[in-house]
Design a protein around this motif. Structure first.
Motif, PDB file in Angstrom:
ATOM      1  N   THR A  10      11.962  12.762  37.212  1.00  0.00           N
ATOM      2  CA  THR A  10      11.248  11.514  36.951  1.00  0.00           C
ATOM      3  C   THR A  10      10.935  11.356  35.469  1.00  0.00           C
ATOM      4  N   THR A  39      10.582   2.902  34.352  1.00  0.00           N
ATOM      5  CA  THR A  39       9.169   2.499  34.376  1.00  0.00           C
ATOM      6  C   THR A  39       8.409   3.199  33.247  1.00  0.00           C
ATOM      7  N   THR A  42      11.208   5.710  38.206  1.00  0.00           N
ATOM      8  CA  THR A  42      10.733   5.599  39.578  1.00  0.00           C
ATOM      9  C   THR A  42      11.950   5.473  40.478  1.00  0.00           C
ATOM     10  N   VAL A  59       8.523   4.685  47.652  1.00  0.00           N
ATOM     11  CA  VAL A  59       8.619   4.596  46.204  1.00  0.00           C
ATOM     12  C   VAL A  59       8.151   5.921  45.619  1.00  0.00           C
ATOM     13  N   THR A  75       7.135   7.792  42.494  1.00  0.00           N
ATOM     14  CA  THR A  75       6.644   7.267  41.221  1.00  0.00           C
ATOM     15  C   THR A  75       6.474   8.301  40.110  1.00  0.00           C
ATOM     16  N   THR A  96       3.801   7.895  37.094  1.00  0.00           N
ATOM     17  CA  THR A  96       3.427   6.506  36.837  1.00  0.00           C
ATOM     18  C   THR A  96       2.274   6.087  37.738  1.00  0.00           C
ATOM     19  N   LEU A 144       6.305  -2.817  39.542  1.00  0.00           N
ATOM     20  CA  LEU A 144       6.264  -2.041  40.777  1.00  0.00           C
ATOM     21  C   LEU A 144       5.467  -2.758  41.855  1.00  0.00           C
ATOM     22  N   ILE A 167       3.913   5.247  48.839  1.00  0.00           N
ATOM     23  CA  ILE A 167       4.173   5.792  47.512  1.00  0.00           C
ATOM     24  C   ILE A 167       4.135   7.307  47.628  1.00  0.00           C
ATOM     25  N   PRO A 196       3.971  10.252  45.186  1.00  0.00           N
ATOM     26  CA  PRO A 196       3.699  10.461  43.764  1.00  0.00           C
ATOM     27  C   PRO A 196       4.118  11.849  43.281  1.00  0.00           C
TER      28      PRO A 196
END
Length: 264
Positions: A74, A128, A137, A146, A148, A151, A174, A186, A188
């Motif tokens: 990422t 992103t 992302t 998603v 992320t 982010t 997003l 999400i 993360p």
């Protein structure tokens, strides 16, 4: 390990790295992605250079009867990427894809609009920037997920190394994307999964706008440096986090000056 380890969706499973801290929360979330019935997985963010963790991820993949086809980052922060090359060696893959060429292994990179199809997966790539210049992302449409990175975190707010304007733009994008695409979760880079992406992104945007107003008020009250702003705005935050907060405050000061809301 806590409830974060092993969380995920049908195609994405978290293997939690043992590197908890105020900056990494419970630790770094390494994500193993696999299409049901496939022989290959995609590993997102192998994590820090912790051999025990890297071997654990390889073992998890082996136990599933699969192999690692691709490693993806990422972004290049050490808690996500420092172990990537050693992991690739352990897993027997020569491919690490990232936006920043410095973190790649092999000739391939990743840019906006790319689609990863390793092992039959369909994973879409979005640039992103904001947390870092190279933040990506990933959208896993089959699961409405998603991913992320840093982010958006499972709780708390992220520190900015990049430009606040870029970060706000990434959050706005997003938020619109998640609504249009019907995102359901999400996943993360730190912290638990978020089952209401729209609410989470609205919360992030509200928090940033509130902080901007507080920074602007602190400057109007006489604060001149990022440190002086932190002492006013982050007075209720653990002082061990103040150095990191200065990075974000400096990004906010730069943004306000660029917007003409503070004298240059």
């Amino acid at each position: 390990m806590n409830e974060i380890d092993g969380m995920g969706t049908e195609r994405a499973t978290c293997v939690l790295a043992p590197n908890p801290s105020p900056m990494t929360l419970d630790g770094t979330n390494t994500w193993v992605l696999a299409e049901p019935g496939s022989e290959e997985v995609v590993v997102i963010d192998p994590g820090p250079k912790d051999l025990k963790h890297l071997r654990r991820v390889v073992r998890k993949v082996d136990e599933s009867g699969r192999r690692v086809g691709l490693v993806v980052l990422t972004h290049g922060h050490p808690d996500h990427a420092a172990g990537a090359r050693r992991f690739a060696e352990l897993a027997g893959t020569g491919r690490i894809l990232a936006l920043d060429p410095r973190h790649r292994l092999g000739d391939e990179g990743l840019v906006e609009g790319d689609v990863i199809t390793t092992g039959g997966l369909e994973v879409h790539v979005m640039e992103t920037p904001g947390h870092t210049h190279d933040s990506l992302t990933f959208w896993l449409p089959a699961d409405g997920a998603v991913l992320t990175g840093d982010t958006v975190l499972g709780y708390g707010s992220t520190v900015l190394e990049g430009r606040l304007g870029d970060y706000l733009g990434s959050l706005d994008r997003l938020r619109a994307f998640s609504e249009d695409a019907g995102a359901r979760v999400i996943l993360p880079g730190h912290g638990p999964a978020l089952d209401d992406p729209i609410a989470a992104l609205d919360g992030y945007l509200t928090h940033r706008r509130r902080r901007l107003a507080q920074v602007e008020a602190a400057v109007e009250a006489g604060a001149r440096t990022a440190r002086e702003v932190v002492e006013r705005v982050y007075a209720d935050v653990d002082r061990s986090l103040w150095a990191a907060a200065e990075w974000s405050v400096q990004a906010q000061l730069d943004y306000l000056r660029d917007e003409g809301r503070l004298p240059s």
